[in-house]
Design an enzyme around this catalytic site. Sequence first.
Site, short mmCIF file in Angstrom:
data_model
loop_
_atom_site.label_atom_id
_atom_site.label_comp_id
_atom_site.label_asym_id
_atom_site.label_seq_id
_atom_site.Cartn_x
_atom_site.Cartn_y
_atom_site.Cartn_z
N GLY A 268 1.81 3.80 -4.80
CA GLY A 268 2.07 3.40 -3.35
C GLY A 268 1.08 4.00 -2.42
O GLY A 268 -0.26 4.00 -2.89
N CYS A 271 -3.64 3.50 0.28
CA CYS A 271 -5.09 3.02 -0.23
C CYS A 271 -5.03 1.76 -1.37
O CYS A 271 -5.00 0.53 -1.07
CB CYS A 271 -5.66 3.77 -0.73
SG CYS A 271 -6.51 5.04 0.45
N LYS A 335 3.07 10.51 -3.37
CA LYS A 335 2.73 11.19 -4.51
C LYS A 335 2.84 12.67 -4.09
O LYS A 335 3.01 13.02 -3.09
CB LYS A 335 0.93 11.10 -4.89
CG LYS A 335 0.16 11.37 -3.59
CD LYS A 335 -1.43 11.26 -3.96
CE LYS A 335 -1.94 12.27 -5.13
NZ LYS A 335 -3.30 12.17 -5.21
#
EC number: 1.1.1.22
Length: 447
Positions: A268, A271, A335
């Site tokens: 996800g 970017c 992340k």
Amino acid sequence: MALKITVIGTGYLGATHAAAMAELGFEVLGLDVVPEKIETLQRGEVPMYEPGLRELLGKHVAGIEGSSGRLRFTTDFAEVAAFGDVHFLCVNTPQKHGEYACDMSYVDSALASLAPHLTGPALVVGKSTVPVGSADRLAAYLAEHAPAGDGAELAWNPEFLREGFAVEDTLHPDRLVVGVRSERAERLLREVYATPIEEGSPFVVTDFPTAELVKTAANSFLATKISFINAMAEVCEAAGGDVAKLAEAIGYDDRIGKKFLRAGIGFGGGCLPKDIRAFMARAGELGADQALTFLREIDSVNMRQRGRMVELTRQALGGGPFLGKRVAVLGATFKPDSDDVRDSPALNVAGQVHLQGAQVTVYDPKGMENARRLFPTLGYADSALEAVRGADVVLHLTEWREFRELDPEVLGEAAAARVILDGRNALDPALWRKAGWTYRAMGRPTA
């Protein structure tokens, strides 16, 4: 005479680049059109979490006691033009609303605001991720609208920052790519990056289109690798295999490598998803859409993982409705080592489970504030232990180190049922099972 550098756009990329340029010894002036951002940065504070960035800013922002004073900020394009020899464009290029294509309005606006003030020799360097062909168009615009004419040049120097490692990636890049049209532009960029070049960072000189394509190609390859192992997880689920062992085995092959072969709920962030979609859209405009049709399936595999995690959660709760069930979610950011929740698979799964009737409580080490803004109806806890208290199932959805170091026994005493679903294949199954937990991970039905 030492080069002076400006950075236009002080978001995640720009703030990091400006601080890093000051660390490399340059006088730097950062610009943003949002006054609140500038005020924050002038205090040596950052509007996002990125390890090491706040410390680097404090080391160089003018007016902070003990700083080098090499880094200042402004909202004035005329000041930027008068100050700098090299101007880095670091503005956002989001996905357009309702379509796959990239929104170039911020890049176009930044260049339109800067160009009329460039009266002397200057190098404008694009770092934003843009559709191939953009640099040619922007170079023509610059030549037409800058009073300096040919003295105002364009170059393209894509960024390859990994959130959580952005400072390290800027100061010690694994490669530097520059798209240039003159020896002067190349010489200036070699001067800017002299320190990392001396340290051994490869310096790749190319044309505009190739420089633009390097970033989108790199992100597309990375997305492909992640979605490949997630596709293998689907097959392992159907065949009774173990995707973690499969990944380990193929990872020993040097041609494949171990990195990014951990199956889970997918990628996800701000970017990868928008970059591969913009790449597909641009290829279509160029008449090369068939070359990238595989990226549509990569995107599809990635998005499918989120729904699969929701169904795995339903199965863990007995297969019926979610209504009245308590679900703990460990992780909100897309992340670890970031507070970024843009297109976060973790929050997406939490939101889907909540919308289907479950009481969902989320905990994340750094992303709580941003998560609350995006999903205010979810429950939030101040610790992993509090999130798990009374839970019928625990979902591990962002692979923070803090979660890998949790004590399963302590958590088990707080949970209503010792059931954990590892959406990142990052926990130690033996450790959790020893503490009496039912452990289940994607692509490992029998592990």
